[in-house]
Write a protein that holds these residues in place. Structure first.
Motif: not given
Length: 537
Positions: A320, A517, A322-324, A519
């Motif tokens: 999933y 993304y 991720h935000e920045s 990870d």
């Protein structure tokens, strides 16, 4: 399983097609077909790109399309000239996806099913100023990817808005044959018997008393191999202490003789070709510890179902994004003061600062994760012994790096050492080596950001991270196929600008926001990273 395989194949095809599109419309037009070199004249390059814009993804960006296309092409040209190669297909496809997503969410004709009041509504660019700002931001997509050192260390996945899959593919033995049993994983380092029809089996060890009369040296395919395998006539050989001492006659009989010292030993026995059974008998018992082997050719003409199969075991996991986000503001008074006194645009300055920080922080975030997940380390003493010259001793560094290369290959079964990310002090040591041990990048100049430095020992890419731990370098592996890296990245939505209404404090406010993304690879990602530490004393 079938759906995962279909998704994987679709992903690979998608990467190939989008990378080809980027090459066709950003790289090929600026190459002189007669010389194979880049067109030197800036105006000629722009005209060559403009001629093909209408047939590319850049056309959907409207009037800003040629500007974005030119920015991409110039970044590609600089990368190729510095590295001597083109970027990976994954990176090129990732840039295509980011550009496509950015254009989609900023177009009212995108067709996206976005809820009323969605954050994306404020990202639509209805004004000339908004469109210009959007185009400036998305023109940086590929340049930022090419400048990011971690782009060479990650596997890119399509930046879908909600979730995306990452795959693991392993080769599996589809049948029992040779050294493999059906279902065994066939790793990249597998070094046994499988595809060859001439097979060799250990059938016993001498004890000084048994001649084979108790079937000590018998080979039974059904019991000993796991599958009934017919043997070819005149292919059976019996080995004593790894010497061929007997063979079959094609009629089911084994004959042979050899000397042990001055004693002649004869070998007799039988072969059941159809059922795959050999029973050798020695006239003198093999001595204690002597190995007995049987070599045979499998008769796949008699039983074609024995032809060994290679299948693939596929698995996937969902990741999933991720935000920045980062915000900046400028007061009305500061805006006019800067414009009046210095002819500077405070809004543009704020936006530029936010954009640069967001881009740099993405690279650093990837690096921080890689440092955190790195597994094990190797050390090397950089103190030069008195009897050796500086360059002589530093060649031993290569031996240590080759050990890391072997360790990474054994762990990943995909790739050995591909490159290192050095801290500033380690970078000084590496750069002090003479060519060909270290070759700097074309036009290399040190900068206070993570950057590409050159080639180490003619084999490994060298990068520098100004914020790295003293005398510690991150070593990484990466395969050539999709998914073969220790880290997963991809922009779902590249950095987009959101303007806010001026409040009562007479302050302009802007927010940059992106969805991406980032990870560690869920399938053994840690195995791709290892530390190399320089020590003293």
């Amino acid at each position: 399983m079938n759906s995962i395989k279909a998704n994987y194949l679709k992903r690979v095809q998608d990467i190939s097609e989008k990378a080809a599109h980027m090459h066709e419309f950003c790289l090929e037009p600026i190459v002189d077909k007669s010389t194979g070199s880049f067109i030197q004249d800036d105006g000629a390059r722009r005209e060559a790109l403009k001629a093909v814009t209408s047939h590319s993804i850049f056309e959907s960006a409207g009037k800003g399309g040629p500007m974005i296309q030119t920015a991409f092409a110039n970044a590609l040209r600089s990368y190729c000239m510095q590295r001597g190669c083109t970027p990976s297909d994954e990176l090129m496809a990732a840039a295509y996806n980011s550009l496509s997503n950015a254009i989609q969410i900023t177009s009212k004709k995108s067709g996206l099913d976005l809820p009323s009041g969605s954050i994306f509504e404020s990202a639509t660019m209805d004004t000339t100023e908004g469109i210009i700002m959007r185009d400036r931001l998305i023109a940086l997509i590929l340049p930022v990817l090419l400048l990011s050192i971690t782009s060479d260390m990650v596997t890119f996945i399509p930046g879908t808005f909600n979730q995306s899959e990452i795959f693991r593919i392993r080769r599996v033995a589809g049948s029992t044959f040779g050294d493999l049993t059906k279902g065994d994983i066939i790793g990249q380092t597998f070094n046994g018997q499988y595809s060859c029809m001439d097979q060799r089996y250990a059938t016993g060890t001498g004890d000084g008393t048994d001649t084979g009369s108790s079937n000590e040296f018998r080979l039974r395919s059904t019991e000993d191999i796991g599958v009934k395998m017919p043997f070819k006539r005149k292919s059976v050989r019996i080995l004593h202490d790894r010497n061929i001492v007997a063979a079959d006659d094609g009629e089911g009989n084994i004959y042979g003789s050899f000397l042990v010292g001055v004693t002649t030993v004869t070998v007799t026995g039988t072969v059941d070709y159809a059922n795959g059974v050999t029973v050798p008998l020695f006239s003198v018992a093999p001595a204690l510890g002597i190995e007995i082997h049987t070599m045979v050719d499998i008769d796949i003409e008699a039983d074609p179902t024995l032809i060994p199969l290679v299948t693939h075991e596929m698995d996937s996991k969902v990741l999933y994004p991720h935000e920045s986000s980062i915000a900046g503001d400028t007061t009305l008074q500061a805006f006019w003061a800067l414009r009046r006194e210095f002819n500077l645009n405070a809004n543009n300055m704020t936006m530029s600062a936010m954009r640069n920080l967001l881009s740099a922080d993405k690279d650093r975030k990837h690096l921080r994760d890689m440092y955190f997940f790195a597994k094990d380390e190797r050390s090397w003493d950089m103190d030069v012994p008195t009897q050796l010259y500086y360059q002589e001793w530093y060649e031993t560094m290569r031996i240590k790096l080759l050990e890391i290369d072997q360790a990474l290959l054994a762990r990943t079964e995909i790739s050995g050492l591909v490159g290192l990310v050095a801290d500033p002090k380690s970078s000084v040591v590496f750069r002090s080596l003479k060519e060909p041990f270290f070759t700097p990048a074309a036009g290399y100049r040190r900068v206070p950001q993570p950057h590409y430095v050159g080639t180490l020992f003619g084999m490994w890419s060298l990068y520098e991270d100004p914020n790295g731990t003293d005398y510690t370098s991150l070593c990484f592996a990466k395969g050539k196929d999709h998914g073969q890296a220790g880290y997963v990245a991809g922009d779902a939505i590249p950095a987009m600008s959101f303007k806010h209404a001026m409040d009562r404090s007479l302050t302009y406010k802007d927010t940059l926001w992106e969805l991406a993304y980032r990870d560690v690879h869920p399938f053994g990602g840690r195995e791709y990273f290892m530390n190399f530490r320089m020590t003293t004393g």
